[in-house]
Design a protein around this motif. Structure first.
Motif, PDB file in Angstrom:
ATOM      1  N   PRO A 187       5.222   4.841   4.197  1.00 28.60           N
ATOM      2  CA  PRO A 187       4.375   3.637   4.831  1.00 28.60           C
ATOM      3  C   PRO A 187       4.066   2.572   4.038  1.00 28.60           C
ATOM      4  N   LEU A 188       5.106   1.931   3.152  1.00 31.75           N
ATOM      5  CA  LEU A 188       4.718   1.460   2.002  1.00 31.75           C
ATOM      6  C   LEU A 188       4.642  -0.286   2.786  1.00 31.75           C
ATOM      7  N   ALA A 189       3.933  -1.130   1.782  1.00 29.28           N
ATOM      8  CA  ALA A 189       3.627  -2.417   2.048  1.00 29.28           C
ATOM      9  C   ALA A 189       5.094  -3.289   1.644  1.00 29.28           C
ATOM     10  N   ASP A 190       5.267  -4.283   2.604  1.00 34.00           N
ATOM     11  CA  ASP A 190       6.714  -4.876   2.601  1.00 34.00           C
ATOM     12  C   ASP A 190       6.864  -5.439   1.139  1.00 34.00           C
ATOM     13  N   GLU A 191       5.751  -5.940   0.596  1.00 32.32           N
ATOM     14  CA  GLU A 191       6.268  -6.338  -0.819  1.00 32.32           C
ATOM     15  C   GLU A 191       6.662  -5.323  -1.936  1.00 32.32           C
ATOM     16  N   VAL A 192       5.723  -3.915  -1.805  1.00 29.78           N
ATOM     17  CA  VAL A 192       6.222  -3.011  -2.683  1.00 29.78           C
ATOM     18  C   VAL A 192       7.624  -2.670  -2.241  1.00 29.78           C
ATOM     19  N   ALA A 193       7.844  -2.457  -0.897  1.00 25.67           N
ATOM     20  CA  ALA A 193       9.234  -1.972  -0.580  1.00 25.67           C
ATOM     21  C   ALA A 193      10.243  -2.700  -1.022  1.00 25.67           C
ATOM     22  N   ALA A 194      10.055  -3.983  -1.002  1.00 28.53           N
ATOM     23  CA  ALA A 194      11.163  -4.944  -1.725  1.00 28.53           C
ATOM     24  C   ALA A 194      11.519  -4.708  -3.109  1.00 28.53           C
ATOM     25  N   VAL A 195      10.362  -4.598  -3.969  1.00 26.47           N
ATOM     26  CA  VAL A 195      10.582  -4.316  -5.405  1.00 26.47           C
ATOM     27  C   VAL A 195      10.974  -3.098  -5.526  1.00 26.47           C
ATOM     28  N   LEU A 196      10.822  -1.951  -4.877  1.00 26.42           N
ATOM     29  CA  LEU A 196      11.693  -0.506  -5.127  1.00 26.42           C
ATOM     30  C   LEU A 196      12.999  -0.540  -4.441  1.00 26.42           C
ATOM     31  N   ALA A 197      13.185  -1.636  -3.718  1.00 21.44           N
ATOM     32  CA  ALA A 197      14.656  -1.429  -3.092  1.00 21.44           C
ATOM     33  C   ALA A 197      15.371  -2.241  -4.071  1.00 21.44           C
ATOM     34  N   ARG A 198      15.124  -3.038  -5.020  1.00 18.76           N
ATOM     35  CA  ARG A 198      15.955  -3.610  -6.009  1.00 18.76           C
ATOM     36  C   ARG A 198      16.554  -2.829  -7.047  1.00 18.76           C
ATOM     37  N   HIS A 199      17.613  -3.360  -7.770  1.00 25.76           N
ATOM     38  CA  HIS A 199      18.224  -2.708  -8.760  1.00 25.76           C
ATOM     39  C   HIS A 199      18.068  -3.102 -10.159  1.00 25.76           C
ATOM     40  N   ASP A 200      17.304  -4.204 -10.238  1.00 24.82           N
ATOM     41  CA  ASP A 200      17.026  -4.783 -11.654  1.00 24.82           C
ATOM     42  C   ASP A 200      15.666  -4.294 -12.368  1.00 24.82           C
ATOM     43  N   VAL A 201      15.712  -4.687 -13.261  1.00 26.74           N
ATOM     44  CA  VAL A 201      14.525  -4.036 -14.195  1.00 26.74           C
ATOM     45  C   VAL A 201      13.220  -5.173 -13.927  1.00 26.74           C
ATOM     46  N   ALA A 202      11.968  -4.696 -13.936  1.00 29.15           N
ATOM     47  CA  ALA A 202      10.926  -5.802 -13.650  1.00 29.15           C
ATOM     48  C   ALA A 202       9.771  -5.488 -14.941  1.00 29.15           C
ATOM     49  N   VAL A 203       9.202  -6.520 -15.255  1.00 30.43           N
ATOM     50  CA  VAL A 203       8.281  -6.409 -16.244  1.00 30.43           C
ATOM     51  C   VAL A 203       7.033  -7.469 -16.073  1.00 30.43           C
ATOM     52  N   ASP A 204       5.877  -6.617 -15.892  1.00 35.94           N
ATOM     53  CA  ASP A 204       4.696  -7.457 -15.672  1.00 35.94           C
ATOM     54  C   ASP A 204       4.838  -8.173 -14.219  1.00 35.94           C
ATOM     55  N   GLU A 205       5.419  -7.546 -13.222  1.00 39.15           N
ATOM     56  CA  GLU A 205       5.564  -8.410 -12.148  1.00 39.15           C
ATOM     57  C   GLU A 205       4.567  -8.122 -11.192  1.00 39.15           C
ATOM     58  N   ILE A 206       3.777  -9.383 -10.823  1.00 36.47           N
ATOM     59  CA  ILE A 206       2.550  -9.194  -9.851  1.00 36.47           C
ATOM     60  C   ILE A 206       3.060  -8.968  -8.303  1.00 36.47           C
ATOM     61  N   VAL A 207       2.520  -8.023  -7.587  1.00 37.89           N
ATOM     62  CA  VAL A 207       2.731  -7.564  -6.277  1.00 37.89           C
ATOM     63  C   VAL A 207       1.558  -7.575  -5.751  1.00 37.89           C
ATOM     64  N   ILE A 208       1.221  -8.118  -4.568  1.00 41.08           N
ATOM     65  CA  ILE A 208       0.041  -8.226  -3.787  1.00 41.08           C
ATOM     66  C   ILE A 208       0.295  -7.622  -2.574  1.00 41.08           C
ATOM     67  N   THR A 209      -0.617  -6.444  -2.477  1.00 36.96           N
ATOM     68  CA  THR A 209      -0.570  -5.890  -1.168  1.00 36.96           C
ATOM     69  C   THR A 209      -1.778  -6.084  -0.410  1.00 36.96           C
ATOM     70  N   PRO A 210      -1.956  -5.553   0.970  1.00 36.63           N
ATOM     71  CA  PRO A 210      -3.028  -5.699   1.376  1.00 36.63           C
ATOM     72  C   PRO A 210      -4.314  -5.420   0.892  1.00 36.63           C
ATOM     73  N   THR A 211      -4.249  -4.365  -0.072  1.00 37.02           N
ATOM     74  CA  THR A 211      -5.646  -3.786  -0.542  1.00 37.02           C
ATOM     75  C   THR A 211      -5.530  -3.931  -2.175  1.00 37.02           C
ATOM     76  N   HIS A 212      -4.341  -4.275  -2.539  1.00 37.23           N
ATOM     77  CA  HIS A 212      -4.516  -4.164  -4.222  1.00 37.23           C
ATOM     78  C   HIS A 212      -3.727  -5.299  -4.844  1.00 37.23           C
ATOM     79  N   VAL A 213      -3.904  -5.577  -6.036  1.00 38.74           N
ATOM     80  CA  VAL A 213      -2.989  -6.547  -6.727  1.00 38.74           C
ATOM     81  C   VAL A 213      -2.516  -5.569  -7.810  1.00 38.74           C
ATOM     82  N   LEU A 214      -1.293  -5.343  -7.738  1.00 39.47           N
ATOM     83  CA  LEU A 214      -0.393  -4.649  -8.604  1.00 39.47           C
ATOM     84  C   LEU A 214       0.403  -5.286  -9.760  1.00 39.47           C
ATOM     85  N   VAL A 215       0.240  -4.638 -10.998  1.00 42.04           N
ATOM     86  CA  VAL A 215       1.329  -5.233 -12.108  1.00 42.04           C
ATOM     87  C   VAL A 215       2.308  -4.023 -12.190  1.00 42.04           C
TER      88      VAL A 215
END
Length: 539
Positions: free
Chosen positions: A269-297
């Motif tokens: 049960p992942l937020a769409d924003e998080v699922a989109a990041v985890l489904a990618r193949h590339d490397v991410a550095v200090d990417e801001i992801v905003i979920t309904p409850t948290h601001v994640l780096v």
């Protein structure tokens, strides 16, 4: 002393097992081959003996006065033709008529003959003058009309054990060669497997691997950052308790941590924003992801082992509180800048008033002072009498001063009273502050710019309805559906697109809703148990 690695132990164990199985197989085959050789020798001896016993020539010869002279050459020819080691024809009282060693002729036969005298043919292994042998003893009967004449002689045909062992040795040689090949192939397979294990375990022993797992387990579940491990198919292999908390997914049970099953992203049960990041193949550095409850780096990297790419590791840092503090700091900075600007402006106006007084124009000085203070004082008095929450009070005062500086009229519509603590202060700053900033940015610099803020309590003053509208045309319809996503903004410059996403997050944390109609943004924050209690206490 370094203990054996898992690979070495496994190789030694497999080699010992293969060696034991090979030895056991050789022993079984040896025993079976020996039994086959003895059985073949007994069958061949019995066949030759019965052939001799039923030969009329032998029957006639034993009836002669000197059977040896006739039967000894006959026996020698039989031995040469059939490959048996001895053919002994004897009288019923054991006196030999023939023998491989002529010196033994006339002597008594060494062996069992009782069953043969009784008319039965049999085989046995017995030690005679030629050593141990497999022999057959068959009675020679006188020819009778019914075929059951008396026993007139006996014939014993045998093969020495030494010759059977020669035949056995030929078979065992083949068995030993096959066993050696099996041992070689099994040892090579074990060596290849141990080499593979040594490579994947880096030559570590079982105890060392166990300690490493315990250390990694402790580190994984004690760090303050969320950690998510995925395989090459993007399935989630492992995540720690902090990641479960930040992502809003159930933690892995303690009994499944040692061998967790990979879970497809779609089943979590992942937020769409998080699922989109985890489904990618590339490397991410200090990417801001905003979920309904948290601001994640989010930081994401690829895991490469000796065999190549094996998966990805993603770390999650919670910046929700940091964003809240940033918002509060921005509000305080706005208020401070507004006060500093007003102080500068009031100083100029005070100099003007002093100059009017010195020019003996006191009525004009008094009128200038009263007219300039009346509007701001009326707004301040209205806010002070209605708002009991000091953070919201400071925010509205600061935003009113900021709006005045930017040439925008800030119209604040408040009820008679807004109870304190109806909504957490940090959430008010995020919601109200970002909505006003968004409206100010939209109309600043335009003629007749107006921003209207309305705060209305409902549900017995326990809930709040906040509305912010501006005199502009509202957001572009093309981005209206995505306006609350991070990075989506109607502004041309960079660095925007996060304020409304934070508003949506704060509203979601309070269980509220937000809607857009033209240039009007309306937030509805329902009553909570705490706000209801405070509202009832104030009545």
């Amino acid at each position: 002393m370094r203990r054996w690695s898992i690979a070495t132990r496994l190789f030694a164990l497999q080699f010992i097992v293969i060696l034991a199985l090979t030895a056991g197989a050789v022993a079984v085959i040896w025993a079976d081959a020996r039994a086959d050789v003895d059985r073949d020798a007994a069958d061949r001896s019995l066949a030759v003996a019965e052939t001799i016993a039923h030969d009329p020539f032998v029957e006639r010869a034993v009836a002669q006065a000197d059977p040896t002279s006739t039967l000894q050459p006959y026996a020698v020819d039989i031995m040469a033709a059939t490959g048996v080691d001895f053919v002994t024809i004897m009288s019923p009282d054991r006196i030999r008529y023939t023998h491989r060693d002529p010196s033994e002729i006339g002597k008594q036969f060494i062996g069992t003959i009782d069953r043969a005298l009784a008319g039965q043919s049999f085989t046995e292994t017995y030690t005679g003058t030629l050593g141990p042998s497999v022999r057959a003893v068959v009675p020679i009967r006188a020819v009778d009309s019914d075929g059951s004449g008396p026993v007139i002689a006996l014939v014993s045909v045998g093969i020495t054990v030494s010759n059977t062992q020669i035949a056995l040795g030929e078979r065992i040689t083949t068995v030993l060669i096959a066993a050696a090949l099996a041992l070689l192939v099994g040892g090579a397979a074990s060596w290849a497997l141990s080499r593979y294990l040594r490579r994947v375990t880096a030559g570590r022993g079982a105890e060392e691997m166990s300690r490493m797992f315990a250390y990694y387990e402790g580190v994984l579940h004690s760090i303050g950052e969320g950690l998510v491990l995925q395989d090459t198919a993007r399935n989630v292999v492992l995540y720690n308790d902090r990641a479960a908390e930040l992502l809003g997914i159930p933690p892995i049970r303690a009994d499944r941590r040692a061998d967790p099953a990979a879970v497809p992203l779609g089943k979590l049960p992942l937020a769409d924003e998080v699922a989109a990041v985890l489904a990618r193949h590339d490397v991410a550095v200090d990417e801001i992801v905003i979920t309904p409850t948290h601001v994640l780096v989010v930081d994401r990297d690829r895991i490469v082992a000796r065999g190549g790419f094996v998966g990805t590791v993603t770390t999650l840092r919670d910046h929700t509180r940091l964003q809240e503090l940033t918002g509060e700091l921005a509000t305080m900075t706005t208020l401070s800048d507004a006060l500093r600007s007003q102080a500068h402006e009031f100083a100029n106006r005070l100099h003007t008033i002093i100059a009017l007084i010195e020019l003996d124009r006191a009525p004009e000085a008094a009128e200038l002072a009263v007219s300039e203070l009346e509007l701001s004082q009326r707004l301040a008095d209205r806010i002070l009498t209605a708002v009991e929450e000091p953070v919201l009070l400071a925010l509205l005062l600061g935003k009113s001063a900021q709006a005045a500086e930017r040439g925008v009229t800030l119209d604040v519509v408040l009820p008679q009273r807004i109870p304190g603590a109806a909504v957490p202060p940090q959430e008010l700053i995020t919601i109200v502050g970002n909505l006003i900033d968004n409206a100010l940015d939209a109309v600043a610099g335009s003629a007749g710019a107006v921003v209207r803020v309305e705060v209305e309590p409902f549900e017995a003053s326990a809930g709040l309805r906040i509305s912010v509208a501006d005199s502009g045309a509202g957001p572009d319809p093309e981005v209206a559906d995505r306006l609350f996503e991070r990075g989506v903004s109607t502004k041309r410059t960079e660095g925007h697109g996060i304020g409304l996403a934070l508003v949506r997050q704060a509203v979601a944390r309070q269980g509220g809703s937000i809607s857009v109609e033209g240039s009007r943004f309306t937030v509805v924050l329902p009553a909570t148990a705490e706000s209801t209690r405070l509202a009832e206490a104030d009545r």
